[in-house]
Design a protein around this motif. Structure first.
Motif, PDB file in Angstrom:
ATOM      1  N   VAL A  96     -21.527   0.183  22.571  1.00 39.76           N
ATOM      2  CA  VAL A  96     -20.086  -0.071  22.470  1.00 39.76           C
ATOM      3  C   VAL A  96     -19.701  -1.308  23.270  1.00 39.76           C
ATOM      4  CG1 VAL A  96     -17.797   0.843  23.017  1.00 39.76           C
ATOM      5  CG2 VAL A  96     -19.532   2.354  22.033  1.00 39.76           C
ATOM      6  N   ILE A  97     -20.221  -1.430  24.498  1.00 38.46           N
ATOM      7  CA  ILE A  97     -19.915  -2.587  25.340  1.00 38.46           C
ATOM      8  C   ILE A  97     -20.427  -3.876  24.698  1.00 38.46           C
ATOM      9  CG2 ILE A  97     -20.478  -3.703  27.542  1.00 38.46           C
ATOM     10  CD1 ILE A  97     -20.403  -0.937  28.824  1.00 38.46           C
ATOM     11  N   GLY A  98     -21.637  -3.833  24.157  1.00 37.00           N
ATOM     12  CA  GLY A  98     -22.207  -5.019  23.530  1.00 37.00           C
ATOM     13  C   GLY A  98     -21.370  -5.501  22.351  1.00 37.00           C
ATOM     14  N   LEU A  99     -20.912  -4.563  21.515  1.00 35.85           N
ATOM     15  CA  LEU A  99     -20.082  -4.932  20.377  1.00 35.85           C
ATOM     16  C   LEU A  99     -18.740  -5.501  20.829  1.00 35.85           C
ATOM     17  CD1 LEU A  99     -20.780  -1.893  18.006  1.00 35.85           C
ATOM     18  CD2 LEU A  99     -21.632  -4.236  17.761  1.00 35.85           C
ATOM     19  N   TYR A 100     -18.163  -4.897  21.882  1.00 37.70           N
ATOM     20  CA  TYR A 100     -16.886  -5.392  22.404  1.00 37.70           C
ATOM     21  C   TYR A 100     -17.023  -6.817  22.940  1.00 37.70           C
ATOM     22  CZ  TYR A 100     -13.038  -6.051  25.681  1.00 37.70           C
ATOM     23  OH  TYR A 100     -11.974  -6.568  26.367  1.00 37.70           O
ATOM     24  N   LEU A 101     -18.085  -7.075  23.685  1.00 34.28           N
ATOM     25  CA  LEU A 101     -18.285  -8.413  24.254  1.00 34.28           C
ATOM     26  C   LEU A 101     -18.510  -9.453  23.154  1.00 34.28           C
ATOM     27  CD1 LEU A 101     -20.562  -7.622  27.323  1.00 34.28           C
ATOM     28  CD2 LEU A 101     -18.130  -8.167  27.320  1.00 34.28           C
ATOM     29  N   ALA A 102     -19.237  -9.070  22.121  1.00 35.81           N
ATOM     30  CA  ALA A 102     -19.461 -10.002  21.008  1.00 35.81           C
ATOM     31  C   ALA A 102     -18.140 -10.362  20.336  1.00 35.81           C
ATOM     32  CB  ALA A 102     -20.421  -9.379  19.997  1.00 35.81           C
ATOM     33  N   MET A 103     -17.270  -9.372  20.141  1.00 36.65           N
ATOM     34  CA  MET A 103     -15.971  -9.633  19.538  1.00 36.65           C
ATOM     35  C   MET A 103     -15.126 -10.558  20.419  1.00 36.65           C
ATOM     36  SD  MET A 103     -12.937  -6.902  18.621  1.00 36.65           S
ATOM     37  CE  MET A 103     -12.626  -6.646  20.383  1.00 36.65           C
ATOM     38  N   GLU A 104     -15.111 -10.288  21.737  1.00 38.58           N
ATOM     39  CA  GLU A 104     -14.333 -11.120  22.657  1.00 38.58           C
ATOM     40  C   GLU A 104     -14.861 -12.551  22.690  1.00 38.58           C
ATOM     41  OE1 GLU A 104     -11.560 -10.526  24.528  1.00 38.58           O
ATOM     42  OE2 GLU A 104     -11.407  -8.704  23.319  1.00 38.58           O
ATOM     43  N   ALA A 105     -16.175 -12.717  22.610  1.00 40.47           N
ATOM     44  CA  ALA A 105     -16.754 -14.066  22.623  1.00 40.47           C
ATOM     45  C   ALA A 105     -16.329 -14.858  21.388  1.00 40.47           C
ATOM     46  CB  ALA A 105     -18.274 -13.975  22.698  1.00 40.47           C
ATOM     47  N   VAL A 106     -16.319 -14.194  20.238  1.00 39.01           N
ATOM     48  CA  VAL A 106     -15.895 -14.873  19.006  1.00 39.01           C
ATOM     49  C   VAL A 106     -14.431 -15.290  19.114  1.00 39.01           C
ATOM     50  CG1 VAL A 106     -15.474 -14.553  16.541  1.00 39.01           C
ATOM     51  CG2 VAL A 106     -17.605 -13.719  17.553  1.00 39.01           C
ATOM     52  N   LEU A 107     -13.598 -14.414  19.654  1.00 42.25           N
ATOM     53  CA  LEU A 107     -12.182 -14.747  19.827  1.00 42.25           C
ATOM     54  C   LEU A 107     -12.005 -15.913  20.794  1.00 42.25           C
ATOM     55  CD1 LEU A 107     -10.581 -11.165  19.996  1.00 42.25           C
ATOM     56  CD2 LEU A 107     -10.549 -12.780  18.086  1.00 42.25           C
ATOM     57  N   ARG A 108     -12.845 -15.970  21.837  1.00 42.12           N
ATOM     58  CA  ARG A 108     -12.757 -17.070  22.797  1.00 42.12           C
ATOM     59  C   ARG A 108     -13.188 -18.397  22.152  1.00 42.12           C
ATOM     60  NH1 ARG A 108     -12.604 -17.665  28.444  1.00 42.12           N
ATOM     61  NH2 ARG A 108     -11.539 -15.640  28.395  1.00 42.12           N
ATOM     62  N   PHE A 109     -14.141 -18.341  21.243  1.00 38.42           N
ATOM     63  CA  PHE A 109     -14.517 -19.549  20.501  1.00 38.42           C
ATOM     64  C   PHE A 109     -13.319 -20.079  19.699  1.00 38.42           C
ATOM     65  CE2 PHE A 109     -19.222 -18.644  20.723  1.00 38.42           C
ATOM     66  CZ  PHE A 109     -19.576 -19.886  21.218  1.00 38.42           C
ATOM     67  N   LEU A 110     -12.573 -19.138  19.107  1.00 40.77           N
ATOM     68  CA  LEU A 110     -11.436 -19.521  18.272  1.00 40.77           C
ATOM     69  C   LEU A 110     -10.249 -20.001  19.104  1.00 40.77           C
ATOM     70  CD1 LEU A 110     -11.565 -16.593  15.666  1.00 40.77           C
ATOM     71  CD2 LEU A 110     -12.448 -18.922  15.411  1.00 40.77           C
ATOM     72  N   SER A 111     -10.155 -19.468  20.343  1.00 44.16           N
ATOM     73  CA  SER A 111      -9.042 -19.843  21.218  1.00 44.16           C
ATOM     74  C   SER A 111      -9.575 -20.118  22.620  1.00 44.16           C
ATOM     75  CB  SER A 111      -7.990 -18.722  21.247  1.00 44.16           C
ATOM     76  OG  SER A 111      -6.907 -19.072  22.093  1.00 44.16           O
TER      77      SER A 111
END
Length: 302
Positions: A96-111
């Protein structure tokens, strides 16, 4: 294939576990604060991984205490599987933590956001030291417990993650490459997911009553069938009670002319299973070849 077991004092290492939990919780607080001040998502990612390690150690410590309880009428196999259940909880949380961090990283790339590289380097350096200390505290116990071994590997991974965060902070300081921060976060998330998925299968195998992965089930029965007086075996169940103990239950068909030696044959089969495969829990139902089960299945009761 022989199956040796290394037994240790079940109470050994409790103090080390408490120490490892304390330093990881302290590090988590420092990293979260540093990540918020500096704006580093990679540092917060590493903090969450450290926090998961601390919680993993808390769960493992509680499971170790429960596992020491003796067997009773409600739990005839004892409580050893408490550690296996704890491992399943820990690995599921990591996914769960790994999936959450991957999502946050993608959002940080976008913003993209501004990152204070110097603070990232300092706190990640402290994290590296703490990760290595924790690994040293759990190294000895990691040889005998799936939970502690996983925690030990987690801390080694944390140390590598801290090295990656230091590299990211340095690149941000030197070149202003803020994209490195979410890139490192993705690497940390990817490693967490790879590690969790590679380990959780063995835990699920135990809970699903699967055969020990270190044994070839066919070889186990063939070894017993090679004993003089044994005509065959069927309706066999070979499973792991916990990480260290395996069990075998089967019907043994005895040659008609050897039925008077049935008790000796049973003792011989049990001894062979213990000496050859390390299976100490063996339950056998003896059948005379003349009255054996009709059309028996090799494995299970179906």
């Amino acid at each position: 294939m022989s199956h040796d077991h290394h037994h240790v004092d079940p109470n050994a290492g409790d103090g080390r576990l408490i120490g490892a939990i304390a330093v990881n919780l302290g590090l988590t607080v420092a990293q979260v604060a540093g990540g918020l001040v500096s704006g580093s998502l990679a540092m917060i990612a590493d903090a969450l991984h450290n926090f998961s390690d601390a919680i993993s150690l808390v769960i493992a410590a509680a499971a170790r205490r429960i596992a020491r309880r003796p067997s009773n009428q409600d739990m005839p196999f004892g409580y050893a599987r408490a550690e296996v259940v704890a491992a399943l909880v820990n690995y599921t949380t990591l996914i769960v933590i790994g999936l959450y961090l991957a999502m946050e990283a993608v959002l940080r790339f976008l913003s993209p956001e501004r990152v204070e590289g110097w603070l990232v380097v300092v706190i990640a350096g402290v994290a590296l030291v703490v990760d290595l200390v924790t690994a040293l505290l759990t190294w000895t116990m990691s040889k005998d417990s799936v939970n502690i071994r996983a925690a030990f590997l987690h801390n080694i991974a944390d140390a590598l993650g801290s090295v990656a965060v230091i590299a990211a902070g340095t690149l941000i300081l030197l070149f202003g490459w803020t994209w490195v921060d979410p890139a490192v976060t993705l690497l940390i998330a990817g490693y967490i997911l790879w590690m969790a998925f590679s380990e959780i299968g063995g835990v699920i195998r135990i809970l699903m009553l699967g055969s020990p992965p270190a044994m070839v089930p066919g070889d186990v029965l063939s070894e017993a069938e090679a004993i003089e007086g044994v005509a065959g075996m069927h309706r066999a169940h070979l499973w792991q009670i916990d990480e260290h103990e395996a069990a075998l239950q089967a019907h043994v068909v005895v040659n008609e002319g050897a039925w008077e030696r049935a008790d000796d044959i049973k003792a011989h089969v049990k001894a062979r299973m213990r000496d050859r495969f390390g299976i100490s829990h063996v339950v056998l139902e003896m059948e005379c070849a003349r009255h054996a089960c009709a059309s028996p299945v090799r494995w299970g009761d179906a």
